[in-house]
Design a protein around this motif. Structure first.
Motif, PDB file in Angstrom:
ATOM      1  N   MET A  19       0.831  -1.193   0.000  1.00 14.95           N
ATOM      2  CA  MET A  19       0.000   0.000   0.000  1.00 14.95           C
ATOM      3  C   MET A  19       0.872   1.253   0.000  1.00 14.95           C
ATOM      4  O   MET A  19       0.734   2.123   0.848  1.00 14.95           O
ATOM      5  N   GLU A  78       2.042   3.294  -3.065  1.00 13.10           N
ATOM      6  CA  GLU A  78       1.589   4.356  -3.954  1.00 13.10           C
ATOM      7  C   GLU A  78       0.196   4.029  -4.431  1.00 13.10           C
ATOM      8  O   GLU A  78       0.009   3.441  -5.473  1.00 13.10           O
ATOM      9  N   THR A  79      -0.785   4.368  -3.642  1.00 20.90           N
ATOM     10  CA  THR A  79      -2.132   3.981  -4.018  1.00 20.90           C
ATOM     11  C   THR A  79      -2.990   5.177  -4.332  1.00 20.90           C
ATOM     12  O   THR A  79      -4.165   5.043  -4.563  1.00 20.90           O
ATOM     13  N   GLY A 130      -3.246   6.829  -6.861  1.00 21.15           N
ATOM     14  CA  GLY A 130      -3.759   6.884  -8.214  1.00 21.15           C
ATOM     15  C   GLY A 130      -5.060   6.136  -8.388  1.00 21.15           C
ATOM     16  O   GLY A 130      -5.792   6.382  -9.320  1.00 21.15           O
ATOM     17  N   ILE A 131      -5.345   5.189  -7.488  1.00 26.20           N
ATOM     18  CA  ILE A 131      -6.472   4.310  -7.720  1.00 26.20           C
ATOM     19  C   ILE A 131      -7.794   5.002  -7.437  1.00 26.20           C
ATOM     20  O   ILE A 131      -8.755   4.846  -8.167  1.00 26.20           O
ATOM     21  N   SER A 132      -7.839   5.773  -6.379  1.00 29.00           N
ATOM     22  CA  SER A 132      -9.068   6.552  -6.179  1.00 29.00           C
ATOM     23  C   SER A 132      -8.743   7.989  -6.554  1.00 29.00           C
ATOM     24  O   SER A 132      -7.784   8.570  -6.046  1.00 29.00           O
ATOM     25  N   SER A 133      -9.548   8.543  -7.444  1.00 31.99           N
ATOM     26  CA  SER A 133      -9.166   9.814  -8.032  1.00 31.99           C
ATOM     27  C   SER A 133      -9.224  10.938  -7.013  1.00 31.99           C
ATOM     28  O   SER A 133      -8.273  11.659  -6.802  1.00 31.99           O
ATOM     29  N   PRO A 156     -11.361  10.648  -0.526  1.00 30.29           N
ATOM     30  CA  PRO A 156     -12.725  10.576  -0.022  1.00 30.29           C
ATOM     31  C   PRO A 156     -12.952  11.552   1.111  1.00 30.29           C
ATOM     32  O   PRO A 156     -12.066  11.814   1.921  1.00 30.29           O
ATOM     33  N   GLY A 157     -14.154  12.117   1.158  1.00 25.02           N
ATOM     34  CA  GLY A 157     -14.502  13.026   2.230  1.00 25.02           C
ATOM     35  C   GLY A 157     -14.595  12.282   3.539  1.00 25.02           C
ATOM     36  O   GLY A 157     -14.563  11.061   3.558  1.00 25.02           O
ATOM     37  N   GLY A 216       3.190  -5.068 -16.555  1.00 24.56           N
ATOM     38  CA  GLY A 216       2.344  -3.903 -16.355  1.00 24.56           C
ATOM     39  C   GLY A 216       3.061  -2.751 -15.669  1.00 24.56           C
ATOM     40  O   GLY A 216       2.432  -1.919 -15.049  1.00 24.56           O
ATOM     41  N   ARG A 217       4.342  -2.747 -15.763  1.00 24.73           N
ATOM     42  CA  ARG A 217       5.045  -1.624 -15.158  1.00 24.73           C
ATOM     43  C   ARG A 217       5.009  -0.445 -16.105  1.00 24.73           C
ATOM     44  O   ARG A 217       5.189  -0.634 -17.292  1.00 24.73           O
ATOM     45  N   ARG A 238      -5.918   9.055   6.257  1.00 21.49           N
ATOM     46  CA  ARG A 238      -5.895  10.205   7.157  1.00 21.49           C
ATOM     47  C   ARG A 238      -6.658   9.886   8.424  1.00 21.49           C
ATOM     48  O   ARG A 238      -7.606   9.106   8.420  1.00 21.49           O
ATOM     49  N   ARG A 240      -6.222  -5.201   6.905  1.00 25.83           N
ATOM     50  CA  ARG A 240      -5.417  -6.114   6.099  1.00 25.83           C
ATOM     51  C   ARG A 240      -4.938  -7.282   6.948  1.00 25.83           C
ATOM     52  O   ARG A 240      -5.003  -8.431   6.547  1.00 25.83           O
ATOM     53  N   GLY A 251      -0.559  -1.606  -6.328  1.00 29.85           N
ATOM     54  CA  GLY A 251       0.423  -0.593  -5.971  1.00 29.85           C
ATOM     55  C   GLY A 251       1.356  -0.252  -7.116  1.00 29.85           C
ATOM     56  O   GLY A 251       1.915   0.846  -7.162  1.00 29.85           O
ATOM     57  N   SER A 252       1.528  -1.203  -8.056  1.00 27.62           N
ATOM     58  CA  SER A 252       2.506  -0.955  -9.113  1.00 27.62           C
ATOM     59  C   SER A 252       1.877  -0.361 -10.371  1.00 27.62           C
ATOM     60  O   SER A 252       2.565  -0.143 -11.348  1.00 27.62           O
ATOM     61  N   PRO A 266       0.144   5.906 -11.454  1.00 27.64           N
ATOM     62  CA  PRO A 266      -0.964   6.846 -11.238  1.00 27.64           C
ATOM     63  C   PRO A 266      -1.279   7.670 -12.479  1.00 27.64           C
ATOM     64  O   PRO A 266      -2.403   8.155 -12.628  1.00 27.64           O
ATOM     65  N   TYR A 269      -4.420   6.709 -14.303  1.00 30.43           N
ATOM     66  CA  TYR A 269      -5.683   7.162 -13.707  1.00 30.43           C
ATOM     67  C   TYR A 269      -5.887   8.650 -13.927  1.00 30.43           C
ATOM     68  O   TYR A 269      -6.999   9.105 -14.171  1.00 30.43           O
ATOM     69  N   ASP A 294      -8.995  10.325 -15.697  1.00 29.47           N
ATOM     70  CA  ASP A 294      -9.803  11.366 -15.056  1.00 29.47           C
ATOM     71  C   ASP A 294      -9.991  12.547 -15.997  1.00 29.47           C
ATOM     72  O   ASP A 294     -11.071  13.132 -16.091  1.00 29.47           O
ATOM     73  N   ARG A 344     -12.820   3.119 -15.398  1.00 27.89           N
ATOM     74  CA  ARG A 344     -11.434   3.096 -14.924  1.00 27.89           C
ATOM     75  C   ARG A 344     -11.050   1.689 -14.488  1.00 27.89           C
ATOM     76  O   ARG A 344      -9.930   1.240 -14.688  1.00 27.89           O
ATOM     77  N   GLN A 403      -4.356  -4.019 -16.210  1.00 26.49           N
ATOM     78  CA  GLN A 403      -3.047  -3.912 -15.573  1.00 26.49           C
ATOM     79  C   GLN A 403      -2.815  -5.069 -14.608  1.00 26.49           C
ATOM     80  O   GLN A 403      -1.681  -5.457 -14.369  1.00 26.49           O
TER      81      GLN A 403
END
Lengths: 190, 494
Positions: free
Chosen positions: A1, A3-4, A6-9, A12-13, A189-190, B108, B164, B382-383, B386, B389, B393, B402, B410
């Motif tokens: 977990m 660099e994540t 990118g997955i959710s644009s 979230p609030g 997929g890199r 957060r 997790r 993770g790989s 970004p 995406y 967007d 998406r 991927q």
């Protein structure tokens, strides 16, 4: 977990974040509840175990010290640790070396040996269990630690995983694998 | 001379690294392998050929294999093995879903934290107090609340790491321990599953009694509608793939898998209404005819890129168990009113022929969702870069787009790897779980092939025959893996 983001644009609030946390809590409970039931049952008396109620009438914490007197728990534990320790040591040592040899070195016949390894992975472990047992009998290894610390059948798997991730990071100068090969470098997929 | 010398050097270097492993590999894999292959052609019986009795060992040629073909138990166990593998697509979908959710959990910390912490501490303290002292029956809900609150708190505090860990919980508990646990949970008299199911089924009974028609006709119609929708969707996708001149044979295989296997199962399933079987047969035939008519040579390989065939395969595998569940719904609906007269009983899970296999599947599913597969998917997610995406967007892609156009392609290598490993393990599997929970099940309902090998080899002692079964199983696994490598990873480079 790592660099994540990118997955959710959008981040979230707070409300959606909490909802997600709630959902995850519910799902996690699905994993935990069977174990919770086990812990609660472990506090019951023998007569109460057949009772479908979750909670024991009186929590018998004494069940836990009793384990050590009823079965040679420490002895079993030591057995597990010794066997697991040796198996891990040997596995990591030999598999790391082999994975390096398969993934990063070029030598004639390498791919053939690799596919021999892969092929044995598809054999049910029980196939080898039968003759292995015969061999252990022959070598007098039955009822000894050495017999258990033999190469476990899951070993090729460890190498395959290790190997395939090394395949993925191989440079373009090395030989390209055909479509029958393991997960190949180009496609990771890199 | 020089290049030859260099080649030799390289060979020695490579071998030197491989040697420690190769020694063990030869001693404990290759030699036993050769031995077991030889044993498959003999009448080795542990009662007659052991270190105390040396009767002459006979070479029996193919006799073991011929006997195998006519062995009804072998075919039944093969069927059981495939049945238990139907859970694999759900397990993969579950792992992917869990991984997706885990990556989305906000890292957060939120403002409600101190309040939550205080409540949880109070809850934990009183929960422990409840356990130490005597406790009321209603205390269990309090305990659950406490558990949920502490999980939530820990999740918020750690930014999702705890989830997790908890998902992975079944994997770092030893398999046998979880199986024993589930055996207790499934206990029809004292297990909590039936205890919790009883009120639900009572409600259902009264519902069926008040409006029997809704279940006699409504449920089958709904199930049939859903099944038709799934089949129609599959047919449409397959057709579009076909006319898009992608690999014909692969689509054929997918179509046959989606519709042929349920068809075979349905036909062999005693007591299934003929209409269902005919319906599925007709739709299966329709797919094959439609797809065959669209192309002059359906067996030929297309020249264009075969994008998305892995997707097709995964969807087909997912819709297969779904269709089976829906078919069961059609079957169960009309039978419900008769059952409700005496009250619908919760199933006798591991003790009943019909429920033992689904029960084992649910255990495997529970354990598989948060397993190494989830970790692999997490690593795969993770790989993904970004930028993809961000670009999506900017183009205004929806969440679904998406997923289907970035995340899923991927992740294709990961999915492929998990699928291949799952099929290999599934075909060889089922021994541990069946041995621990059902000892092969009521009337052999949960005896898989690996269990049959074990019971032939170590219980009846026919080592020769057991080896023969094992080698046939190997051939099956090998064939499946070849199919997978041939058709499965075509769209890895999407």
């Amino acid at each position: 977990m790592t660099e994540t983001k990118g997955i959710s644009s959008k981040p979230p609030g707070p409300a959606r974040g909490l909802g997600l946390h709630g959902l995850m809590t519910l799902l996690s409970l699905g994993m935990v509840v069977p174990f919770a039931w086990m812990v609660l049952t472990s506090l019951k008396s023998l007569a109460e175990v057949g009772d479908p109620a979750w909670l024991p009438k009186q929590a018998l914490w004494g069940n836990y010290p009793e384990v050590f007197s009823v079965i040679p728990f420490l002895r079993f534990m030591a057995n597990s640790v010794v066997i697991a320790g040796w198996v891990t040591l040997l596995q990591v040592f030999t598999s790391a070396l082999a994975a390096f040899s398969f993934a990063r070195l070029q030598w004639p016949g390498r791919d053939r040996v690799f596919f021999l390894y892969l092929g044995t992975m598809m054999l049910p472990g029980l196939v080898m269990l039968i003759p292995n047992f015969q061999l252990m009998v022959r070598f007098g290894l039955v009822d000894s630690y050495l017999g258990l610390v033999r190469r476990p059948p899951s070993m090729p798997l460890a190498r395959f995983c290790c190997g395939s991730s090394c395949w993925a990071s191989r440079g373009p100068s090395t030989r390209r694998r055909r479509s029958t090969g393991p997960v190949s470098g180009r496609s990771s997929g890199r | 001379m020089k290049p030859r010398e260099r080649t030799l050097r390289r060979w020695f270097t490579g071998m030197a690294f491989l040697l420690p492993n190769l020694l063990g590999f030869c001693a404990f894999t290759l030699v036993p392998l050769a031995l077991s292959f030889a044993m498959a052609f003999t009448d080795w019986d542990i009662m007659r050929h052991n270190q105390f009795r040396h009767e002459p060992l006979h070479f029996t040629g193919l006799e073991n294999f011929i006997r195998l073909l006519g062995d009804p138990q072998f075919w039944r166990d093969l069927g059981n093995t495939f049945y238990l593998m139907l859970g694999l697509p759900f397990a993969m979908a579950g792992s992917l879903g869990a991984a997706l959710l885990l990556t989305r959990v906000s890292r957060r910390r939120t403002a409600v934290l101190p309040a939550l912490a205080a409540t949880t501490l109070v809850l934990i303290a009183s929960g422990l107090g409840l356990l130490w002292g005597g406790m009321a029956e209603s205390g269990v809900w309090f305990l659950f609340g406490m558990l949920a609150a502490s999980v939530l708190l820990a999740g918020v505090l750690t930014g999702g790491t705890v989830y997790r860990t908890l998902f992975y919980l079944p994997s770092f508990t030893s398999g046998v321990a979880t199986y024993v646990l589930w055996k207790k949970l499934y206990n029809p008299h004292s297990g909590p599953i039936n205890f919790g199911l009883a009120p639900v089924l009572d409600r259902l009974t009264s519902l069926v009694r008040t409006s029997p028609d809704a279940f006699t006709y409504g449920l089958p119609v709904i199930c049939a509608g859903l099944a038709a929708a799934v089949v129609g969707w599959q047919v449409r996708r397959l057709r579009s793939r076909w006319s898009g001149s992608e690999s014909g044979l692969a689509a054929m295989v997918t179509g046959a898998l989606t519709l042929g296997i349920p068809l075979g199962l349905l036909l062999s399933w005693q007591g299934f209404s003929m209409i269902v079987a005919v319906g599925v047969a007709a739709s299966g035939a329709a797919v094959l005819i439609v797809t065959t008519l669209r192309r002059p040579r359906p067996w030929g390989r297309a020249r264009s890129a075969d994008a998305g065939l892995g997707t097709e395969f995964a969807l087909a595998m997912l819709s297969l168990p779904l269709l089976l569940v829906l078919a069961a719904g059609i079957h169960v609906g009309p039978a419900l009113p008769a059952l409700a007269v005496s009250g619908i009983e919760p199933p006798d899970w591991l003790g009943s022929y019909a429920w033992a296999k689904p029960a084992l599947m649910m255990v495997s599913l529970w354990a598989a969702i948060g397993s190494n597969n989830m970790i692999l998917y997490l690593a795969g997610l993770g790989s993904i870069s970004p930028e993809l995406y961000e670009a999506a967007d900017m183009d205004g892609a929806s969440a679904g787009q998406r997923f289907w156009h970035i995340t899923w392609p991927q992740l294709a290598p990961v999915t492929f790897f998990i699928g291949v490993m799952g099929i290999i393990n599934g075909m060889q599997g089922g021994f541990e779980v069946a041995r621990t929970m059902t000892a092969g099940g009521p009337a052999g309902a949960t005896t898989t092939l690996s269990y049959y090998i074990f019971s032939e080899g170590f219980e009846t002692g026919r080592l020769g025959y057991a080896s023969a079964i094992a080698w046939v199983l190997f051939a099956l696994v090998f064939a499946f893996s070849l199919l997978n490598f041939r058709f499965g990873n075509r769209d890895l480079s999407d």
